[in-house]
Design an enzyme around this catalytic site. Sequence first.
Site, PDB file in Angstrom:
ATOM      1  N   SER A  69       0.828  -1.179  -0.164  1.00 53.09           N
ATOM      2  CA  SER A  69      -0.209  -0.009   0.061  1.00 53.09           C
ATOM      3  C   SER A  69       1.107   1.436  -0.011  1.00 53.09           C
ATOM      4  CB  SER A  69      -0.758  -0.101   1.195  1.00 53.09           C
ATOM      5  OG  SER A  69      -1.429   1.297   1.497  1.00 53.09           O
TER       6      SER A  69
ATOM      7  N   TYR B 143      -2.112  -0.536  10.340  1.00 56.11           N
ATOM      8  CA  TYR B 143      -2.024  -0.992   9.026  1.00 56.11           C
ATOM      9  C   TYR B 143      -0.762  -0.391   8.181  1.00 56.11           C
ATOM     10  CZ  TYR B 143      -3.942  -1.330   4.271  1.00 56.11           C
ATOM     11  OH  TYR B 143      -4.016  -1.228   2.710  1.00 56.11           O
TER      12      TYR B 143
HETATM   13  N1  LIG Z   1      -8.928  -0.894  -1.306  1.00 59.85           N
HETATM   14  C1  LIG Z   1      -7.835  -0.519  -1.155  1.00 59.85           C
HETATM   15  O1  LIG Z   1      -8.140   0.827  -0.993  1.00 59.85           O
HETATM   16  C2  LIG Z   1      -6.567  -0.924  -0.941  1.00 59.85           C
HETATM   17  C3  LIG Z   1      -5.158   0.065  -1.001  1.00 59.85           C
HETATM   18  C4  LIG Z   1      -4.115  -0.379  -0.909  1.00 59.85           C
HETATM   19  C5  LIG Z   1      -3.845  -1.569  -0.388  1.00 59.85           C
HETATM   20  N2  LIG Z   1      -4.814  -2.545  -0.567  1.00 59.85           N
HETATM   21  C6  LIG Z   1      -4.509  -3.973  -0.184  1.00 59.85           C
HETATM   22  O2  LIG Z   1      -4.853  -4.612  -1.004  1.00 59.85           O
HETATM   23  C7  LIG Z   1      -5.384  -5.908  -0.634  1.00 59.85           C
HETATM   24  C8  LIG Z   1      -6.778  -6.444  -0.899  1.00 59.85           C
HETATM   25  O3  LIG Z   1      -7.593  -5.503  -0.356  1.00 59.85           O
HETATM   26  P1  LIG Z   1      -9.103  -5.278  -1.102  1.00 59.85           P
HETATM   27  O4  LIG Z   1      -9.591  -3.974  -0.961  1.00 59.85           O
HETATM   28  O5  LIG Z   1      -9.326  -6.149  -2.349  1.00 59.85           O
HETATM   29  O6  LIG Z   1      -9.794  -5.939   0.228  1.00 59.85           O
HETATM   30  P2  LIG Z   1     -11.554  -6.520   0.135  1.00 59.85           P
HETATM   31  O7  LIG Z   1     -12.121  -5.995  -0.766  1.00 59.85           O
HETATM   32  O8  LIG Z   1     -11.811  -6.173   1.677  1.00 59.85           O
HETATM   33  O9  LIG Z   1     -11.184  -8.345   0.124  1.00 59.85           O
HETATM   34  C9  LIG Z   1     -10.363  -8.749   1.085  1.00 59.85           C
HETATM   35  C10 LIG Z   1     -10.192 -10.264   0.501  1.00 59.85           C
HETATM   36  O10 LIG Z   1      -9.663 -10.897   1.586  1.00 59.85           O
HETATM   37  C11 LIG Z   1     -10.371 -12.070   2.006  1.00 59.85           C
HETATM   38  N3  LIG Z   1     -10.045 -12.118   3.558  1.00 59.85           N
HETATM   39  C12 LIG Z   1     -10.038 -11.389   4.613  1.00 59.85           C
HETATM   40  N4  LIG Z   1      -9.771 -11.881   5.563  1.00 59.85           N
HETATM   41  C13 LIG Z   1      -9.379 -13.122   5.476  1.00 59.85           C
HETATM   42  C14 LIG Z   1      -8.824 -14.192   6.217  1.00 59.85           C
HETATM   43  N5  LIG Z   1      -8.647 -13.956   7.567  1.00 59.85           N
HETATM   44  N6  LIG Z   1      -8.601 -15.340   5.575  1.00 59.85           N
HETATM   45  C15 LIG Z   1      -8.912 -15.540   4.312  1.00 59.85           C
HETATM   46  N7  LIG Z   1      -9.159 -14.531   3.508  1.00 59.85           N
HETATM   47  C16 LIG Z   1      -9.331 -13.358   4.111  1.00 59.85           C
HETATM   48  C17 LIG Z   1     -11.696 -11.639   1.915  1.00 59.85           C
HETATM   49  O11 LIG Z   1     -12.550 -12.766   1.789  1.00 59.85           O
HETATM   50  P3  LIG Z   1     -13.209 -13.297   3.133  1.00 59.85           P
HETATM   51  O12 LIG Z   1     -13.869 -12.153   3.963  1.00 59.85           O
HETATM   52  O13 LIG Z   1     -14.266 -14.353   2.610  1.00 59.85           O
HETATM   53  O14 LIG Z   1     -12.167 -14.010   3.855  1.00 59.85           O
HETATM   54  C18 LIG Z   1     -11.736 -11.005   0.554  1.00 59.85           C
HETATM   55  O15 LIG Z   1     -11.521 -12.110  -0.424  1.00 59.85           O
HETATM   56  C19 LIG Z   1      -5.032  -5.625   1.048  1.00 59.85           C
HETATM   57  O16 LIG Z   1      -3.923  -6.408   1.306  1.00 59.85           O
HETATM   58  C20 LIG Z   1      -4.912  -4.318   1.234  1.00 59.85           C
HETATM   59  O17 LIG Z   1      -4.286  -3.888   2.178  1.00 59.85           O
HETATM   60  C21 LIG Z   1      -6.148  -2.304  -0.698  1.00 59.85           C
END
Ligand SMILES: NC(=O)c1ccc[n+]([C@@H]2O[C@H](COP(=O)([O-])OP(=O)(O)OC[C@H]3O[C@@H](n4cnc5c(N)ncnc54)[C@H](OP(=O)(O)O)[C@@H]3O)[C@@H](O)[C@H]2O)c1
Length: 261
Positions: free
Chosen positions: A140, A153
């Site tokens: 991130s 985070y």
């Molecule tokens: N969105 C942003 O603005 C952003 C910005 C920078 C970086 N990121 C990074 O990108 C990555 C993905 O983010 P996202 O925005 O796509 O998040 P998201 O939409 O909340 O999706 C998270 C995914 O992780 C799974 N997950 C969560 N807890 C879990 C656990 N304990 N075990 C297994 N699976 C788990 C969720 O499925 P289940 O709930 O079914 O387990 C879901 O598939 C993260 O590392 C985040 O920090 C995101």
Amino acid sequence: MELGLTGRIAVVTGASKGIGLAVTRTLAREGVRVVAGARSSSPELDALAADGGVVPVAVDLSTPDGPATLVAAALELGPVDILVNNVGAVSPRIDGFLAVTDEQWLATLNLGLLATVRATRAVLGPMVEAGGGSIVTISSVNAFLPDPTVIDYSATKAALTNLSKSLSKEFGPRGIRLNTISPGPVATDLWLGTDGVAARLGAASGSDPAAIQAAAAGQSVTGRFTRPQEIAELVALLASDVVGNVTGADFVIDGGLTTQT
Ligand SMILES: NC(=O)c1ccc[n+]([C@@H]2O[C@H](COP(=O)([O-])OP(=O)(O)OC[C@H]3O[C@@H](n4cnc5c(N)ncnc54)[C@H](OP(=O)(O)O)[C@@H]3O)[C@@H](O)[C@H]2O)c1
């Protein structure tokens, strides 16, 4: 561009929605067999599985055995060529650093750092044995843009980027490339869901979540959030041999939010 990924095997963590789902769909489009881990599947992931080529695995990646269980499911298909460490979660710390408990720190570190340590550890031995592989980790901008609102985070993402760079030095000579992607705000549930950052900051400040989202988008030059697909296309490129001399690198996708010189 032909990426030459057909027939490769990948593991994607956090694959049921958001960035992980887009990565899974994109790798499958490129002919990769994807083992996709999340606690539960989703209609979208089920649809990819029904098309063939994607194997959803229900696994809690915050547990000590979860990441290795996921990797083991992939190794049943054959040598793993690609690991995408995507899983992560964020909880705004509205009441400041002094209110963040050890439990909250440990939960963030467990999912945000140790899940990647464990998945990477499980995959590296077989990858070295097979003669190569590519590991892409979703970090991130908070890795280098410290933010007290998401203090645990931010610290976890800094550690994640650092980890990937160290590993690229140890395992590069054995054919493994490790790179990170550092997104700014991305249009997923993490930010925009009913329990996402915009909703939680809105509830805490009495503001409309849409206004919080608009303010966050307005901080970037492009004026918008990144789309998950835009991250996924870069993951596919980094996973491929097309950029075979790229390792130990970090790629920022933030619409010009941060400035690096
Ligand atoms: N969105 C942003 O603005 C952003 C910005 C920078 C970086 N990121 C990074 O990108 C990555 C993905 O983010 P996202 O925005 O796509 O998040 P998201 O939409 O909340 O999706 C998270 C995914 O992780 C799974 N997950 C969560 N807890 C879990 C656990 N304990 N075990 C297994 N699976 C788990 C969720 O499925 P289940 O709930 O079914 O387990 C879901 O598939 C993260 O590392 C985040 O920090 C995101």
